[in-house]
Design a protein around this motif. Structure first.
Motif, PDB file in Angstrom:
ATOM      1  N   GLY A  82       0.787  -1.230   0.000  1.00 43.06           N
ATOM      2  CA  GLY A  82       0.000   0.000   0.000  1.00 43.06           C
ATOM      3  C   GLY A  82       0.813   1.271   0.000  1.00 43.06           C
ATOM      4  O   GLY A  82       0.266   2.362   0.149  1.00 43.06           O
ATOM      5  N   HIS A  83       2.141   1.164  -0.201  1.00 42.31           N
ATOM      6  CA  HIS A  83       3.002   2.339  -0.185  1.00 42.31           C
ATOM      7  C   HIS A  83       3.333   2.833  -1.576  1.00 42.31           C
ATOM      8  O   HIS A  83       3.786   3.965  -1.743  1.00 42.31           O
ATOM      9  N   LEU A  84       3.115   1.985  -2.576  1.00 43.11           N
ATOM     10  CA  LEU A  84       3.567   2.285  -3.933  1.00 43.11           C
ATOM     11  C   LEU A  84       2.420   2.489  -4.909  1.00 43.11           C
ATOM     12  O   LEU A  84       1.382   1.823  -4.823  1.00 43.11           O
ATOM     13  N   ALA A  85       2.663   3.391  -5.862  1.00 41.59           N
ATOM     14  CA  ALA A  85       1.745   3.550  -6.983  1.00 41.59           C
ATOM     15  C   ALA A  85       2.141   2.629  -8.133  1.00 41.59           C
ATOM     16  O   ALA A  85       1.295   2.156  -8.891  1.00 41.59           O
ATOM     17  N   ILE A  98       0.652  -2.013  -9.754  1.00 42.40           N
ATOM     18  CA  ILE A  98       0.188  -2.646  -8.525  1.00 42.40           C
ATOM     19  C   ILE A  98      -1.127  -3.364  -8.830  1.00 42.40           C
ATOM     20  O   ILE A  98      -2.028  -2.781  -9.441  1.00 42.40           O
ATOM     21  N   PRO A  99      -1.260  -4.650  -8.473  1.00 37.88           N
ATOM     22  CA  PRO A  99      -2.507  -5.375  -8.761  1.00 37.88           C
ATOM     23  C   PRO A  99      -3.742  -4.646  -8.226  1.00 37.88           C
ATOM     24  O   PRO A  99      -3.680  -3.975  -7.194  1.00 37.88           O
ATOM     25  N   ARG A 100      -4.841  -4.790  -8.923  1.00 38.39           N
ATOM     26  CA  ARG A 100      -6.061  -4.039  -8.599  1.00 38.39           C
ATOM     27  C   ARG A 100      -6.568  -4.280  -7.186  1.00 38.39           C
ATOM     28  O   ARG A 100      -7.153  -3.397  -6.566  1.00 38.39           O
ATOM     29  N   ASP A 101      -6.379  -5.475  -6.671  1.00 34.97           N
ATOM     30  CA  ASP A 101      -6.933  -5.790  -5.355  1.00 34.97           C
ATOM     31  C   ASP A 101      -6.032  -5.323  -4.211  1.00 34.97           C
ATOM     32  O   ASP A 101      -6.343  -5.579  -3.045  1.00 34.97           O
ATOM     33  N   TYR A 102      -4.927  -4.641  -4.526  1.00 32.92           N
ATOM     34  CA  TYR A 102      -4.050  -4.084  -3.496  1.00 32.92           C
ATOM     35  C   TYR A 102      -4.201  -2.562  -3.452  1.00 32.92           C
ATOM     36  O   TYR A 102      -4.411  -1.922  -4.491  1.00 32.92           O
ATOM     37  N   PRO A 103      -4.079  -1.958  -2.268  1.00 34.91           N
ATOM     38  CA  PRO A 103      -4.133  -0.489  -2.173  1.00 34.91           C
ATOM     39  C   PRO A 103      -2.895   0.140  -2.800  1.00 34.91           C
ATOM     40  O   PRO A 103      -1.840  -0.486  -2.893  1.00 34.91           O
ATOM     41  N   LYS A 104      -3.031   1.394  -3.224  1.00 32.28           N
ATOM     42  CA  LYS A 104      -1.909   2.124  -3.818  1.00 32.28           C
ATOM     43  C   LYS A 104      -1.480   3.262  -2.906  1.00 32.28           C
ATOM     44  O   LYS A 104      -2.287   3.830  -2.172  1.00 32.28           O
ATOM     45  N   GLY A 105      -0.185   3.583  -2.972  1.00 29.26           N
ATOM     46  CA  GLY A 105       0.357   4.671  -2.183  1.00 29.26           C
ATOM     47  C   GLY A 105       0.895   5.779  -3.054  1.00 29.26           C
ATOM     48  O   GLY A 105       0.614   5.834  -4.264  1.00 29.26           O
ATOM     49  N   GLY A 106       1.714   6.639  -2.474  1.00 29.91           N
ATOM     50  CA  GLY A 106       2.164   7.824  -3.182  1.00 29.91           C
ATOM     51  C   GLY A 106       3.598   7.799  -3.660  1.00 29.91           C
ATOM     52  O   GLY A 106       4.145   8.843  -4.023  1.00 29.91           O
ATOM     53  N   CYS A 139      -2.062   9.028  -8.741  1.00 30.17           N
ATOM     54  CA  CYS A 139      -1.289   7.848  -8.341  1.00 30.17           C
ATOM     55  C   CYS A 139      -2.076   6.558  -8.506  1.00 30.17           C
ATOM     56  O   CYS A 139      -1.545   5.475  -8.267  1.00 30.17           O
ATOM     57  N   GLN A 140      -3.334   6.649  -8.898  1.00 29.54           N
ATOM     58  CA  GLN A 140      -4.117   5.446  -9.147  1.00 29.54           C
ATOM     59  C   GLN A 140      -3.812   4.856 -10.515  1.00 29.54           C
ATOM     60  O   GLN A 140      -3.946   3.651 -10.720  1.00 29.54           O
ATOM     61  N   THR A 141      -3.388   5.697 -11.443  1.00 30.14           N
ATOM     62  CA  THR A 141      -3.086   5.215 -12.798  1.00 30.14           C
ATOM     63  C   THR A 141      -1.758   5.797 -13.286  1.00 30.14           C
ATOM     64  O   THR A 141      -1.724   6.543 -14.272  1.00 30.14           O
ATOM     65  N   PRO A 142      -0.647   5.502 -12.617  1.00 28.74           N
ATOM     66  CA  PRO A 142       0.645   6.035 -13.056  1.00 28.74           C
ATOM     67  C   PRO A 142       1.061   5.436 -14.395  1.00 28.74           C
ATOM     68  O   PRO A 142       0.663   4.314 -14.747  1.00 28.74           O
ATOM     69  N   THR A 143       1.838   6.193 -15.137  1.00 20.69           N
ATOM     70  CA  THR A 143       2.350   5.756 -16.433  1.00 20.69           C
ATOM     71  C   THR A 143       3.873   5.826 -16.417  1.00 20.69           C
ATOM     72  O   THR A 143       4.481   6.270 -15.435  1.00 20.69           O
ATOM     73  N   GLU A 144       4.484   5.409 -17.513  1.00 12.69           N
ATOM     74  CA  GLU A 144       5.937   5.499 -17.619  1.00 12.69           C
ATOM     75  C   GLU A 144       6.400   6.938 -17.415  1.00 12.69           C
ATOM     76  O   GLU A 144       7.443   7.186 -16.797  1.00 12.69           O
ATOM     77  N   ALA A 145       5.612   7.902 -17.911  1.00 13.22           N
ATOM     78  CA  ALA A 145       5.981   9.312 -17.773  1.00 13.22           C
ATOM     79  C   ALA A 145       6.073   9.737 -16.308  1.00 13.22           C
ATOM     80  O   ALA A 145       6.816  10.664 -15.968  1.00 13.22           O
ATOM     81  N   SER A 146       5.319   9.066 -15.436  1.00 16.69           N
ATOM     82  CA  SER A 146       5.360   9.402 -14.013  1.00 16.69           C
ATOM     83  C   SER A 146       6.752   9.192 -13.424  1.00 16.69           C
ATOM     84  O   SER A 146       7.136   9.856 -12.451  1.00 16.69           O
ATOM     85  N   PHE A 147       7.503   8.272 -14.009  1.00 16.79           N
ATOM     86  CA  PHE A 147       8.833   7.934 -13.500  1.00 16.79           C
ATOM     87  C   PHE A 147       9.924   8.859 -14.031  1.00 16.79           C
ATOM     88  O   PHE A 147      11.027   8.880 -13.476  1.00 16.79           O
ATOM     89  N   LEU A 148       9.644   9.594 -15.099  1.00 14.76           N
ATOM     90  CA  LEU A 148      10.696  10.350 -15.784  1.00 14.76           C
ATOM     91  C   LEU A 148      10.975  11.667 -15.076  1.00 14.76           C
ATOM     92  O   LEU A 148      10.721  12.760 -15.579  1.00 14.76           O
TER      93      LEU A 148
END
Length: 333
Positions: A82-85, A98-106, A139-148
């Protein structure tokens, strides 16, 4: 006197306002994954984990069995907390959702699961490198651009080196700190406080088999080192090369020196040899936090704006005065 564990250290950092609770928990999860990787590395042939995996990574390099194992360990350990997007691995072409059934973080986690894996079969030190970024925007739908994001945006970085002992070295932007795995207790113990790269050195690390391909500034610099006491530097230098970035950089962080994987004619078409997001940026953050420097030979590594997830760059890092000297030679040219 009671020894301080990694968990205690991180809680103190959180209480001091240097990190959030989620970042603390994320680093603890990475540390647990490192312990699992350490167990697999130490078993070697006994566990049947040596040799080729029979597959290539995104870089077109043959994967070792332990490359795949380490990658899976890091993903499985971090995907449910739950710590990662999202995550990104040097071994995989696209980002790891992150699999759909797991919480996402920031946060976003990038890693080289097993650096220097060509050394595995000959029982020489290898390591794991990681970098943490904040997730921008949704952070619910991060893309490759989020990492750049440039290296300056990292909120934490570190590496583990699997040698005679397993050590974890990390920064959260307030210096560099080292921890050693107590195998009996199963805990990382705080053993190296506020690590600093020595300013003066007589060591350097470079793959000299590529000498004929180096650019003129690097040839000039290395020639000066090889001239020793009779040359312009007035002292003898020793070359050390493990062919594992983690092992070479750990030695330099501990006792000074300069690590170089510069631009050359072999790697020019790819932009360099080492990966900006998985190797250069996290190691550059550690070096700068320890009082050293890290450049491409022409510009500061952490100031680069990444253009793609698996971008490569030349790397020169270590004791500040040596890095500035060889970078100056590039600028002169």
């Amino acid at each position: 006197m009671q020894r301080k564990t990694l968990t205690q250290f991180l809680i103190e950092q959180q209480r001091a306002g240097d990190m959030t609770a989620d970042l603390r928990l994320l680093i603890e999860v990475v540390a647990r994954a490192v312990k699992a990787i350490s167990v697999n590395v130490s078993k070697g042939a006994l566990a049947g984990v040596l040799g080729e995996a029979g597959s290539d990574n995104i870089q077109g390099e043959a994967q070792k069995k332990l490359d795949v194992i380490a990658n899976d360990i890091l993903i499985q350990a971090n995907e449910w907390g739950g710590h990662l997007a999202a995550m990104a691995s040097e071994e995989v072409e696209t980002i790891q959702a992150i699999p759909r059934d797991y919480p996402k973080g920031g946060y976003l986690l990038l890693f080289d699961p097993l650096d220097g894996s060509s050394n595995i079969d000959v029982n020489v030190s290898v390591g794991t490198i990681f970098s943490v970024l904040r997730c921008p925007g949704d952070c619910q739908t991060p893309t490759e651009a989020s990492f750049l994001q440039p290296g300056d945006d990292q909120v934490a970085a570190g590496y583990a080196v699997y040698g005679p002992s397993t050590q974890l070295v990390l920064t959260v932007g307030r210096g560099v700190h080292g921890f050693t795995l107590d195998r009996e207790m199963g805990s990382f113990i705080y053993t190296h406080a506020d690590m600093k790269v020595p300013e003066h050195t007589q060591e350097y690390a470079i793959n000299s088999s590529n000498a004929r391909h180096w650019e003129a500034p690097v040839q000039r610099y290395v020639a000066e080192l090889q001239e020793g006491k009779t040359g312009v530097r007035g002292k003898d230098f020793n070359m050390r090369w493990v062919a594992s970035m983690v092992a070479d950089v750990h030695r330099i962080l501990t006792r000074g020196g300069v690590f170089m994987y510069p631009m050359d004619e072999k790697s020019r078409s790819k932009g360099g040899k080492l990966r900006l997001m998985y190797e250069a940026n996290p190691m550059a953050m550690l070096m700068e936090q320890a009082g050293g420097a890290a450049t491409t030979g022409r510009e500061r590594i952490m100031g680069l704006k990444p253009e793609k997830l698996h971008q490569r760059v030349p790397v020169i890092m270590g004791s500040r005065n040596e890095v500035e000297r060889v970078t100056g030679y590039h600028n002169d040219a």
